[in-house]
Design a protein around this motif. Structure first.
Motif, PDB file in Angstrom:
ATOM      1  N   TYR A  93       0.832  -1.211   0.000  1.00 43.82           N
ATOM      2  CA  TYR A  93       0.000   0.000   0.000  1.00 43.82           C
ATOM      3  C   TYR A  93       0.863   1.255   0.000  1.00 43.82           C
ATOM      4  CZ  TYR A  93      -3.086   3.620   1.864  1.00 43.82           C
ATOM      5  OH  TYR A  93      -3.768   4.796   2.062  1.00 43.82           O
ATOM      6  N   HIS A 153      -4.181   2.170 -10.011  1.00 41.45           N
ATOM      7  CA  HIS A 153      -4.833   2.529  -8.751  1.00 41.45           C
ATOM      8  C   HIS A 153      -6.174   1.820  -8.616  1.00 41.45           C
ATOM      9  CE1 HIS A 153      -5.423   4.823  -5.184  1.00 41.45           C
ATOM     10  NE2 HIS A 153      -6.440   5.512  -5.664  1.00 41.45           N
ATOM     11  N   SER A 154      -6.928   1.765  -9.698  1.00 42.48           N
ATOM     12  CA  SER A 154      -8.211   1.069  -9.670  1.00 42.48           C
ATOM     13  C   SER A 154      -8.027  -0.425  -9.390  1.00 42.48           C
ATOM     14  CB  SER A 154      -8.938   1.272 -11.001  1.00 42.48           C
ATOM     15  OG  SER A 154     -10.152   0.561 -11.038  1.00 42.48           O
ATOM     16  N   ARG A 157      -7.251  -0.940  -5.687  1.00 44.10           N
ATOM     17  CA  ARG A 157      -8.439  -0.800  -4.842  1.00 44.10           C
ATOM     18  C   ARG A 157      -9.327  -2.042  -4.936  1.00 44.10           C
ATOM     19  NH1 ARG A 157      -9.575   4.220  -7.176  1.00 44.10           N
ATOM     20  NH2 ARG A 157     -11.625   3.427  -7.710  1.00 44.10           N
ATOM     21  N   PRO A 161      -9.892  -4.008  -1.156  1.00 40.56           N
ATOM     22  CA  PRO A 161     -10.977  -3.057  -0.871  1.00 40.56           C
ATOM     23  C   PRO A 161     -10.956  -2.523   0.553  1.00 40.56           C
ATOM     24  CG  PRO A 161     -11.827  -5.294  -0.979  1.00 40.56           C
ATOM     25  CD  PRO A 161     -10.399  -5.357  -1.429  1.00 40.56           C
ATOM     26  N   THR A 252     -12.300   1.472   4.921  1.00 39.41           N
ATOM     27  CA  THR A 252     -12.412   1.038   3.539  1.00 39.41           C
ATOM     28  C   THR A 252     -11.927   2.141   2.627  1.00 39.41           C
ATOM     29  OG1 THR A 252     -14.298  -0.335   4.096  1.00 39.41           O
ATOM     30  CG2 THR A 252     -13.988   0.195   1.765  1.00 39.41           C
ATOM     31  N   TYR A 253     -11.007   1.789   1.734  1.00 42.94           N
ATOM     32  CA  TYR A 253     -10.441   2.802   0.852  1.00 42.94           C
ATOM     33  C   TYR A 253     -11.457   3.227  -0.196  1.00 42.94           C
ATOM     34  CZ  TYR A 253      -7.151   5.455  -1.819  1.00 42.94           C
ATOM     35  OH  TYR A 253      -6.522   6.480  -2.454  1.00 42.94           O
ATOM     36  N   THR A 254     -11.538   4.524  -0.442  1.00 43.35           N
ATOM     37  CA  THR A 254     -12.452   5.086  -1.433  1.00 43.35           C
ATOM     38  C   THR A 254     -11.654   5.848  -2.468  1.00 43.35           C
ATOM     39  OG1 THR A 254     -12.727   7.020  -0.023  1.00 43.35           O
ATOM     40  CG2 THR A 254     -14.339   5.268   0.203  1.00 43.35           C
TER      41      THR A 254
END
Length: 307
Positions: A93, A153-154, A157, A161, A252-254
């Motif tokens: 990360y 990056h997508s 994620r 998640p 949770t990562y947004t």
């Protein structure tokens, strides 16, 4: 009647102490602890109070109540595999967010610097068709970085998640100091670029292509300042993403904060306005004002969107 020698080993194991480590914490010998647990001696009153604090129990639990191992089971052994997995996720990360910050900042720098490349092309080639070549090269490189970084990056994620709060309070506090200073320096650099543009325009007004040279310097400074603001914004989301700075079990990562998206929209709109005004109305010189205004708006949006 006392149950001290029976209760002490139960409470010691529950607290995660060995005889040796407990003796070290109390400042006594291991033999003294061994004699306590065998019922040969009792500690002094002051030592009993310290012992109760270390074992997180009351004096009654330590001395009077007859405890059972089932009431106070020893702590579970640490899950080494889970700790290793958590550390591996932290490294992945941290490296990913640092790389993503650099890619997005570089893309923004190239986007704004593409305007400087047009003006620089005028200085090198004059009013020829070649002046658009460095512009499209910079723009193509910026688009490549945006797409590459955005897809990576997508994918990250989607693969991860949910990410626990890795950074402690000291690390977050240290970053906040850097963040505040960086935002202030970035906005100040844009103001300095405006002052420098005015000064160089006056100084070089009688020199050939003096205005183009002054604008080139201006756009390079603005490009570096806006790229720094974007970099700091993404780093901020790394440390403060959806509650990472809060005392929560996990977060949770947004996607990137709305302020980062607004900043990108502002600078993209400024670039479109400048190009349309320049190529269609030949208004290159007065329209440069959209970039310092856009940079200031980015600084305010970024500062307002951070806690």
């Amino acid at each position: 009647m006392t149950h001290f020698e029976h209760n002490l080993p139960i409470l010691r194991r529950r607290a995660g102490y060995t005889q040796e480590s407990l003796a070290e914490a109390l400042g006594v010998s291991r033999q003294a602890v061994s004699k306590w647990e065998s019922g040969q001696t009792l500690p002094e009153a002051a030592t009993l109070l310290t012992l109760a604090d270390l074992l997180s129990c009351t004096l009654d639990q330590l001395m009077r109540e007859e405890l059972s191992e089932t009431d106070f089971p020893p702590p579970p052994a640490p899950d080494t595999a889970a700790e290793e997995a958590r550390f591996a996720l932290f490294v992945a990360y941290d490296q990913h967010m640092d790389r993503f910050s650099v890619l997005m900042a570089a893309g923004v720098f190239l986007s704004v610097a593409s305007i400087a490349s047009i003006l620089g092309g005028c200085l090198v080639w004059g009013e020829t068709g070649f002046i658009v070549l460095p512009f499209f090269l910079c723009l193509a490189a910026a688009v490549f970085l945006f797409i590459w970084g955005g897809i990576a990056h997508s994918d990250f994620r989607k693969a991860h998640p949910t990410v626990p709060p890795f950074y402690n309070a000291d690390a977050i506090t240290a970053f906040r100091k850097i963040f505040r200073a960086g935002i202030a320096i970035g906005v100040a650099a844009i103001l300095v670029a405006v002052a420098l543009l005015i000064g160089l325009s006056v100084l070089w007004q009688f020199q050939p292509n003096g205005g183009a040279a002054a604008c080139t310097v201006f756009f390079l400074i603005v490009a570096a300042a806006v790229a720094a603001l974007v970099y700091l914004g993404i780093q901020h989301s790394k440390y403060h993403g959806s509650g990472a700075a809060q005392e929560e079990a996990s977060w949770t990562y947004t996607p990137s904060p709305a302020s980062d998206r607004r900043c990108g929209f502002i600078m993209s709109a400024a670039t479109i306005i400048f190009l349309v005004a320049g190529f269609v109305f030949d208004a290159w010189h007065p329209t440069w004002i959209v970039f310092p205004v856009g940079g200031l708006l980015c600084g305010m949006v970024s500062a307002a969107g951070r806690k």
